[in-house]
Design an enzyme around this catalytic site. Structure first.
Site, PDB file in Angstrom:
ATOM      1  N   ASP A  66       9.413 -12.714  -6.273  1.00  8.73           N
ATOM      2  CA  ASP A  66       8.004 -12.515  -5.937  1.00  8.73           C
ATOM      3  C   ASP A  66       7.097 -13.535  -6.625  1.00  8.73           C
ATOM      4  O   ASP A  66       7.543 -14.304  -7.484  1.00  8.73           O
ATOM      5  CB  ASP A  66       7.572 -11.084  -6.296  1.00  8.73           C
ATOM      6  N   ASP A  69       7.108   2.708 -12.607  1.00  2.16           N
ATOM      7  CA  ASP A  69       7.029   3.622 -11.457  1.00  2.16           C
ATOM      8  C   ASP A  69       8.194   3.412 -10.481  1.00  2.16           C
ATOM      9  O   ASP A  69       8.157   3.865  -9.345  1.00  2.16           O
ATOM     10  CB  ASP A  69       5.688   3.448 -10.728  1.00  2.16           C
ATOM     11  N   HIS A  95       9.335   0.565  -9.151  1.00  2.50           N
ATOM     12  CA  HIS A  95       9.269  -0.489  -8.123  1.00  2.50           C
ATOM     13  C   HIS A  95      10.244  -1.628  -8.425  1.00  2.50           C
ATOM     14  O   HIS A  95      10.482  -1.953  -9.579  1.00  2.50           O
ATOM     15  CB  HIS A  95       7.838  -1.008  -7.917  1.00  2.50           C
ATOM     16  N   GLU A 154       5.968  -1.631  -4.292  1.00  9.21           N
ATOM     17  CA  GLU A 154       5.308  -0.507  -4.957  1.00  9.21           C
ATOM     18  C   GLU A 154       5.721   0.813  -4.315  1.00  9.21           C
ATOM     19  O   GLU A 154       6.301   0.819  -3.225  1.00  9.21           O
ATOM     20  CB  GLU A 154       3.787  -0.700  -4.827  1.00  9.21           C
TER      21      GLU A 154
HETATM   22  C1  GLP Z   1       6.725  -6.857 -12.203  1.00  8.04           C
HETATM   23  C2  GLP Z   1       7.759  -7.599 -11.372  1.00  8.04           C
HETATM   24  C3  GLP Z   1       9.059  -6.848 -11.279  1.00  8.04           C
HETATM   25  C4  GLP Z   1       9.516  -6.417 -12.659  1.00  8.04           C
HETATM   26  C5  GLP Z   1       8.466  -5.513 -13.262  1.00  8.04           C
HETATM   27  C6  GLP Z   1       8.846  -4.982 -14.631  1.00  8.04           C
HETATM   28  O1  GLP Z   1       6.064  -5.891 -11.493  1.00  8.04           O
HETATM   29  N1  GLP Z   1       7.267  -7.880 -10.064  1.00  8.04           N
HETATM   30  O2  GLP Z   1      10.040  -7.680 -10.672  1.00  8.04           O
HETATM   31  O3  GLP Z   1      10.763  -5.746 -12.574  1.00  8.04           O
HETATM   32  O4  GLP Z   1       7.273  -6.273 -13.394  1.00  8.04           O
HETATM   33  O5  GLP Z   1       8.640  -5.956 -15.593  1.00  8.04           O
HETATM   34  P1  GLP Z   1       9.092  -5.854 -17.102  1.00  8.04           P
HETATM   35  O6  GLP Z   1      10.492  -6.305 -17.127  1.00  8.04           O
HETATM   36  O7  GLP Z   1       8.181  -6.791 -17.808  1.00  8.04           O
HETATM   37  O8  GLP Z   1       8.933  -4.442 -17.521  1.00  8.04           O
END
Ligand code: GLP
Length: 263
Positions: free
Chosen positions: A72, A141, A143, A148
């Site tokens: 993304d 959450d 995702h 989302e």
């Molecule tokens: C963002 C990314 C996800 C990732 C999430 C959790 O929303 N788009 O791909 O898994 O953050 O990130 P973290 O690993 O910093 O908790």
């Protein structure tokens, strides 16, 4: 689904990096037959990238014949912006290894034509024969990528509006100011990820305990998009002990026992 439970973040990171290297080497990629790797950003994969760089420096792996597709990108952030995922990937991984620039694929958050950008991304994956191994993290959450809650479990690459809770969680990368976090992102869909030959999701920390519980013990639901992994023929979750706090003791004992002699 396989679930590997490791004691802490560091052992999760090392295990996943070794797993990626093992798969690349087993595949024996060539310029005509690239190994296709899906990659995430966020705090969780940083340890894995460090270990991959370490293994590359020790000549345990080469990325010469590996193609990457990131999950993304924020809309509106140029690659020069330190908060863009492009910048993150350059700093934490790309500039340290021998990936060929033409084999690195990232969604362009500044494109003038989002539909075309999304279509082309799906086509580029398909043209390379699909993703061999997609690595992901998870939001609190549940995702995956930026899919989302209530995203279609068959969704493809598209533009998504980010929820306030995701923007709040990611504000730590934007001087703790939610106003600075973009409101939209361009992301692969749940369906795009699930089409990969194998999907590995890393889940670490107590703040992800609810997401892990829904991923493993909950129903398959668009509320927790990570739960789509239950439908994947080769779904793998690698988590640390802290993330298992909401799982039943039977679930933890089952996976600890069944995986004790595996890779
Ligand atoms: C963002 C990314 C996800 C990732 C999430 C959790 O929303 N788009 O791909 O898994 O953050 O990130 P973290 O690993 O910093 O908790």
């Amino acid at each position: 689904m396989r679930v590997i439970i490791k004691p802490d973040y560091e052992t999760v990171s090392k295990w996943v990096a070794n797993y990626v290297v093992y798969h690349i080497n087993k595949f024996r990629p060539t310029p005509e037959r690239l190994f296709v790797l899906g990659l995430p950003t966020g705090g969780t994969p940083i340890g894995m990238y460090k270990e991959l760089i370490n293994l590359y420096q020790k000549r345990k792996v080469s990325f010469e014949n590996v193609a990457t597709f990131n999950m993304d990108e924020y809309i509106g952030l140029p690659p020069s912006n330190p908060q863009s995922y492009r910048f993150f990937m350059e700093e934490n991984f790309f500039k340290h290894v021998n990936l060929k620039p033409q084999n690195i694929h990232m969604l362009n958050g500044l494109t003038k034509d989002y539909e075309k950008e999304c279509r082309n991304y799906e086509k580029a994956i398909k043209d390379l024969g699909g993703v061999n191994l997609f690595i992901g993290g998870v939001g609190e959450d549940g995702h995956i990528a930026f899919n989302e809650p209530f995203s279609s479990l068959r969704s493809r690459t598209r533009v998504k509006t980010l929820t306030e809770s995701t923007r709040q969680a990611n504000a730590r990368f934007f001087e703790n100011n939610i106003e600075k976090v973009p409101t939209t992102a361009i992301t692969v869909g749940v369906g795009t990820i699930m089409d990969s030959a194998e999907v590995l999701i890393m889940i670490t920390g107590e703040n992800k305990a609810e997401a892990l519980q829904h991923a493993i013990e909950g129903n398959i639901s668009h509320v927790w998009t990570v739960s789509a992994l239950q439908m994947h023929p080769h779904g793998l979750i690698v988590c640390d002990k802290d993330a298992t706090k909401k799982l039943s003791s039977e679930t933890v004992a089952y996976f600890m026992d069944i995986e004790k002699n595996n890779f």
